[in-house]
Scaffold this active site. Structure first.
Site, PDB file in Angstrom:
ATOM      1  N   ASP A  20       7.456  -5.577   9.571  1.00 24.08           N
ATOM      2  CA  ASP A  20       7.804  -4.712   8.440  1.00 24.08           C
ATOM      3  C   ASP A  20       7.769  -5.534   7.149  1.00 24.08           C
ATOM      4  OD1 ASP A  20       9.302  -1.950   7.759  1.00 24.08           O
ATOM      5  OD2 ASP A  20      10.170  -3.564   6.553  1.00 24.08           O
ATOM      6  N   ILE A  21       7.130  -4.996   6.104  1.00 29.48           N
ATOM      7  CA  ILE A  21       7.105  -5.682   4.811  1.00 29.48           C
ATOM      8  C   ILE A  21       8.468  -5.532   4.148  1.00 29.48           C
ATOM      9  CG2 ILE A  21       6.028  -5.770   2.525  1.00 29.48           C
ATOM     10  CD1 ILE A  21       3.507  -4.584   3.780  1.00 29.48           C
TER      11      ILE A  21
ATOM     12  N   ASN B 144       6.921  -0.657  -4.417  1.00 30.78           N
ATOM     13  CA  ASN B 144       6.315   0.567  -4.947  1.00 30.78           C
ATOM     14  C   ASN B 144       6.963   0.981  -6.268  1.00 30.78           C
ATOM     15  OD1 ASN B 144       4.216   1.229  -3.158  1.00 30.78           O
ATOM     16  ND2 ASN B 144       5.634   2.109  -1.679  1.00 30.78           N
TER      17      ASN B 144
ATOM     18  N   ASP C  12      -0.527   0.594  -2.101  1.00 27.23           N
ATOM     19  CA  ASP C  12      -1.635   0.789  -1.154  1.00 27.23           C
ATOM     20  C   ASP C  12      -2.493  -0.469  -1.061  1.00 27.23           C
ATOM     21  OD1 ASP C  12      -0.753   3.346  -0.704  1.00 27.23           O
ATOM     22  OD2 ASP C  12      -2.284   4.320  -1.937  1.00 27.23           O
TER      23      ASP C  12
ATOM     24  N   GLU D  96       5.223   1.013   5.892  1.00 29.36           N
ATOM     25  CA  GLU D  96       4.937  -0.407   5.715  1.00 29.36           C
ATOM     26  C   GLU D  96       5.103  -1.192   7.004  1.00 29.36           C
ATOM     27  OE1 GLU D  96       9.302   0.163   4.378  1.00 29.36           O
ATOM     28  OE2 GLU D  96       7.419   1.296   4.435  1.00 29.36           O
TER      29      GLU D  96
END
Length: 312
Positions: free
Chosen positions: A185-186, A193, A202, A229
């Protein structure tokens, strides 16, 4: 000559003219001799072989694509012996050395005793139809591939990941080999965002995908986007230690890329948290358990401060 004989001659000539004016190629084979009693002159326009060169069944067999020959001949002979009308599609060789798709529609003619006397039929050029069928099949395959592909990153989507896991779980049950699954997971991606905008988000997801894809994965390893993500790696025949090496290499590559993330509470660049789960499918369980375990370990990695790997 009687009027009846004249009428029969006229009728025969009319039928022959009608047959030879169609694109379908009429033919007749005498069953006892397996020789052509007749074949329409259209055969020369279609395949280039002269009408007179079609002497016996061997000419038909030899002018068939080698890959089609065995099954077509076996099928047609068996159906003919049984007295069953049938049809077959195959590739016929032209005099120039190319191939044309043919559909042979065959009617079995019997005598008064019920014995096979002759075969009559029509050959149809179905090359255009075959081209359209192949085009449709190609489009179907492309659509199927797209249905298993994440639209943004181009890697496997959740549907394909689930399918791969099912297959690899079953394979590991048979082989007794371990199966590992990594959830990634980021960190603080929502804040990314918010700070840089969704288009930049994106681009970030695509860059992370490229980095993960460059981590020298083996042919059977599958990288996919699990959702949002989150990414996942399916690692067949991989034990805990080997899976940890993959995770550490992936995490290091992402850190080395130094993708700016000024809104992160962990670092000023993109970081990831990872959960690494390993199972021995031969001992029981199911793929859903492995995914859930990796998800729990990922949650622990985030709880413990992010930018780290937790393995079972």
């Amino acid at each position: 000559m009687s009027d009846d004989a004249t009428e029969i001659g006229v009728d025969t000539a009319v039928y022959k003219t009608l047959l030879e004016s169609t694109k379908a190629i009429p033919w007749k084979i005498d069953w006892a001799t397996l020789r052509f009693a007749y074949i329409g002159p259209q055969i020369e326009r279609l395949l280039g072989w002269s009408q007179s060169s079609w002497v016996g069944i061997d000419d038909w067999v030899e002018r068939m694509h080698p890959e089609d020959r065995s099954w077509v001949v076996d099928f047609c002979v068996a159906q003919s012996k049984a007295g069953v009308d049938h049809e077959a599609d195959y590739r016929a060789l032209t005099a120039e050395g190319n191939y044309v798709w043919i559909r042979d529609v065959v009617h079995v003619v019997r005598n008064d005793k019920g014995e096979v006397e002759a075969l009559v039929g029509f050959m149809f050029d179905i090359s255009e139809r075959k081209k359209n069928e192949e085009k449709l099949l190609r489009l179907q395959r492309e659509l199927e591939e797209l249905s298993y592909q994440d639209g943004l990153t181009g890697v496997a989507n959740r549907r394909l990941l689930d399918s791969v896991l099912e297959v690899e779980w079953a394979s590991a049950q048979r082989s007794g080999q371990p199966l590992s699954f990594i959830m990634l997971d980021i960190d603080f991606f929502k804040q990314y965002n918010d700070r840089y905008g969704h288009l930049a988000g994106d681009d970030c997801l695509r860059r992370v995908t490229q980095i993960l894809d460059s981590a020298s994965l083996r042919p059977r390893d599958v990288l996919g986007r699990f959702g949002g993500e989150e990414f996942a790696l399916v690692l067949p025949e991989t034990d805990r230690e080997a899976a940890l090496l993959v995770a550490e290499r992936s995490r290091a590559l992402i850190n080395d890329a130094a993708i700016s993330h000024q809104a992160s509470e962990t670092a000023h660049h993109i970081t990831v948290s990872m959960g690494v789960a390993t199972a021995s499918p031969a001992e029981g369980g199911n793929p859903a358990w492995l995914v859930e375990k990796a998800d729990q370990l990922l949650y622990l990695a985030k709880q413990n401060g992010r930018d780290q790997i937790v393995a079972d």
